[in-house]
Design a protein around this motif. Structure first.
Motif, PDB file in Angstrom:
ATOM      1  N   GLU A   1       0.827  -1.201   0.000  1.00 31.59           N
ATOM      2  CA  GLU A   1       0.000   0.000   0.000  1.00 31.59           C
ATOM      3  C   GLU A   1       0.864   1.254   0.000  1.00 31.59           C
ATOM      4  N   GLN A   2       1.951   1.245   0.742  1.00 37.90           N
ATOM      5  CA  GLN A   2       2.844   2.408   0.765  1.00 37.90           C
ATOM      6  C   GLN A   2       3.489   2.621  -0.607  1.00 37.90           C
TER       7      GLN A   2
ATOM      8  N   ARG B   1       2.285   1.743  -3.535  1.00 38.70           N
ATOM      9  CA  ARG B   1       1.272   2.214  -4.473  1.00 38.70           C
ATOM     10  C   ARG B   1       0.999   3.710  -4.306  1.00 38.70           C
ATOM     11  N   ALA B   2       1.183   4.205  -3.101  1.00 36.90           N
ATOM     12  CA  ALA B   2       0.887   5.611  -2.834  1.00 36.90           C
ATOM     13  C   ALA B   2       2.055   6.536  -3.134  1.00 36.90           C
ATOM     14  N   ALA B   3       3.293   6.032  -3.046  1.00 37.24           N
ATOM     15  CA  ALA B   3       4.449   6.934  -3.097  1.00 37.24           C
ATOM     16  C   ALA B   3       5.441   6.618  -4.201  1.00 37.24           C
ATOM     17  N   ASN B   4       5.294   5.531  -4.935  1.00 31.99           N
ATOM     18  CA  ASN B   4       6.314   5.153  -5.904  1.00 31.99           C
ATOM     19  C   ASN B   4       6.429   6.187  -7.027  1.00 31.99           C
TER      20      ASN B   4
ATOM     21  N   ARG C   1       3.852   7.653 -10.113  1.00 35.52           N
ATOM     22  CA  ARG C   1       3.547   9.079 -10.254  1.00 35.52           C
ATOM     23  C   ARG C   1       3.763   9.536 -11.692  1.00 35.52           C
TER      24      ARG C   1
ATOM     25  N   SER D   1       0.935   8.107 -13.823  1.00 43.66           N
ATOM     26  CA  SER D   1      -0.317   8.836 -13.597  1.00 43.66           C
ATOM     27  C   SER D   1      -0.301  10.179 -14.325  1.00 43.66           C
TER      28      SER D   1
ATOM     29  N   THR E   1       4.150  -3.390  -7.580  1.00 44.54           N
ATOM     30  CA  THR E   1       3.660  -4.316  -6.555  1.00 44.54           C
ATOM     31  C   THR E   1       4.543  -5.549  -6.471  1.00 44.54           C
TER      32      THR E   1
ATOM     33  N   ALA F   1      -5.005   2.883  -7.289  1.00 42.48           N
ATOM     34  CA  ALA F   1      -5.638   4.188  -7.098  1.00 42.48           C
ATOM     35  C   ALA F   1      -6.055   4.767  -8.436  1.00 42.48           C
TER      36      ALA F   1
END
Length: 482
Positions: free
Chosen positions: A73-74, A76-79, A83, A86, A177, A474
């Motif tokens: 989860e970390q 997926r949020a910060a990699n 970014r 996205s 992941t 996300a």
């Protein structure tokens, strides 16, 4: 108005015969994805190690490891790679919106003022005209008729491109992941191997101390002491390698989490000393589900659709373009702008046509060649996806068989070493026999630790090949359409 009728009739006649040029996209029948062999069960899914059940979306949760779940989860949020992906998707969606806007009307406003002199001869006068203040202000509205589908094909190409970029983001999600899980597994494997070596080092240290006492009592020689010391040092030499492996995995995990190597990681992740274990066969599904799920396959298929639409864009350039326009405003002396005498307006179609030449036809041929290349690439991606899964399944099964045999060999080596050690201490066997038994035992322990690590890596490789894990990534917000 009578002069406008022929133009209107021309426009209406063209509109009546308009069509969308270029091929309508559909997946080619000869595509590798359409083959029955690509749609069925996997040859190496034996039912004991892998099941035909649908692939789990959050496959890492099959390990039932809260620390691993938190790390994923970390990441997926910060990699940083996610970014970038996205941001690329946001850009593609914005470009698609820009292309879609081309099909609507366009308006422009203008205003200008200048001190100038108009040429007298332009007014059929011999005398120069006086210097005056001239002004112009107005508005123009234009709408391009999509007679041959150029705008429609452009929209299709832009939409396919944004979908391909979205698939690239999904691919980045499953890669991040899998690499996060892999780094965590490597930390666990390095710590596990380090502990195995430390345990063996403790046994060898005790053996060395015993040999020294026996040598002091005259029952062993100095050579025997040197041999025991060499065996201990040989075991001890394996520790730095495991430390280096742990550090490398730790720094890789930090990067995946968007951290610098010096930043702190969760203590539980660094303390892991046993590879995560699965308690059930790995759900792998079948070929049809795999090809529908893997983002790289979808990305290649969308690129194929984009290249098909670009054939239509290139073909439409061979035909005339008609734009309906209207304008109104005021032109004249600055002090008179707005008066009836300065009013102007106009409306009607603008027809433009670049007569096709060899260059125009070459662009169509180039678009068709791009489409053929995209189909070949798509077929390659499909075949590679199937190869990766079959290869991962085969390696997983064979490495598990190897681990079973190595564990049996290690257990036998442990028993043999213990028996030889008792015989040697009782004076019923030479020291070299006991030493060789210890070496075999140490090699067996290390081989099992390495095989367990490899099996854990095989599982990650299989999950990565299956292409799951992006479904709940996300979501990326689309740009504001207002």
């Amino acid at each position: 108005m009578k002069r406008f009728y022929p133009v209107s009739l021309l426009v209406l006649s063209v509109l009546a015969g308009c069509t969308t040029v270029g091929p309508d996209y559909r997946l080619p029948e000869q595509a590798a994805m359409q083959r029955p062999a690509a749609q069925g069960r996997f040859a190496n899914a034996d039912g004991q190690l892998a099941s035909a059940q649908a692939v789990a979306g959050r496959w890492w949760q099959l390990y039932h490891d809260p620390v691993l779940n938190q790390l994923v989860e970390q990441a997926r949020a910060a990699n940083t790679d996610l970014r970038v992906a996205s941001a690329n998707l946001q850009k593609a969606l914005a470009v698609a919106s820009e292309v879609n806007a081309e099909a609507g009307p366009h308006a422009a406003m203008s205003a200008s003022a200048e001190r100038a002199r108009i040429s007298g001869q332009s007014m059929l006068l011999e005398e120069p005209l006086p210097v005056t203040n001239l002004g112009d202000e107005g508005i123009r509205v234009a709408y391009q008729l999509d007679l041959f589908g150029k705008l429609k094909r452009g929209e299709q190409a832009a939409e396919a491109n944004s979908e391909a970029v979205a698939a690239a983001r999904d691919l980045a999600a499953i890669t991040v992941t899998a690499e996060t899980v892999r780094s965590y597994v490597q930390i666990c494997s390095a710590n596990h191997g380090y502990q195995v070596v430390q345990q063996q080092l403790g046994l060898q240290q005790k053996q060395l101390e015993l040999t020294r006492r026996l040598a002091s009592a005259g029952r062993m020689t100095a050579t025997d002491v040197l041999r025991a010391q060499a065996q201990r040092d040989s075991v001890n030499a394996a520790l730095p390698a495991y430390q280096a492996q742990r550090d490398a995995a730790r720094y890789r995990l930090a990067m995946l989490l968007g951290k610098a190597p010096a930043e702190a990681l969760p203590a539980a992740a660094l303390a892991c000393a046993q590879e995560p274990q699965l308690t059930q066969p790995i759900p792998v599904g079948d070929g049809r589900a795999l090809l529908a799920r893997r983002p790289d396959v979808k990305q290649a298929e969308r690129r194929l659709a984009q290249s098909s639409a670009m054939i239509g864009v290139a073909t439409a350039d061979l035909y005339p373009s008609i734009t309906l326009g209207a304008s109104a405003g005021f032109t004249g002396f600055v002090e008179d702008l707005g008066k009836r005498s300065t009013q102007r307006f106009g409306f009607g179609p603008l027809i433009s046509w670049s007569i096709p030449d060899s260059g125009s036809m070459a662009r169509v041929r180039a678009a068709k060649a791009d489409n053929a290349a995209a189909l070949a690439h798509f077929d390659g991606v499909v075949l590679n996806a199937l190869r990766e899964v079959e290869t991962s399944l085969s390696l997983y099964a064979k490495d598990l068989q190897r681990l079973t045999l190595l564990r049996s060999a290690r257990d036998n080596a442990r028993e043999a070493a213990a028996q030889n050690r008792r015989l040697y201490q009782a004076g019923r066997a030479p020291y070299l026999t006991s030493l060789d038994a210890d070496r075999t035992m140490v090699s067996g322990e290390q081989a099992v630790a390495m095989a367990e690590s490899q099996l854990a890596q095989d599982q990650v490789n299989l999950f990565l090949a299956l292409g799951g894990g992006w479904e709940d990534a996300a979501s990326v917000a689309k740009p504001d359409q207002h």
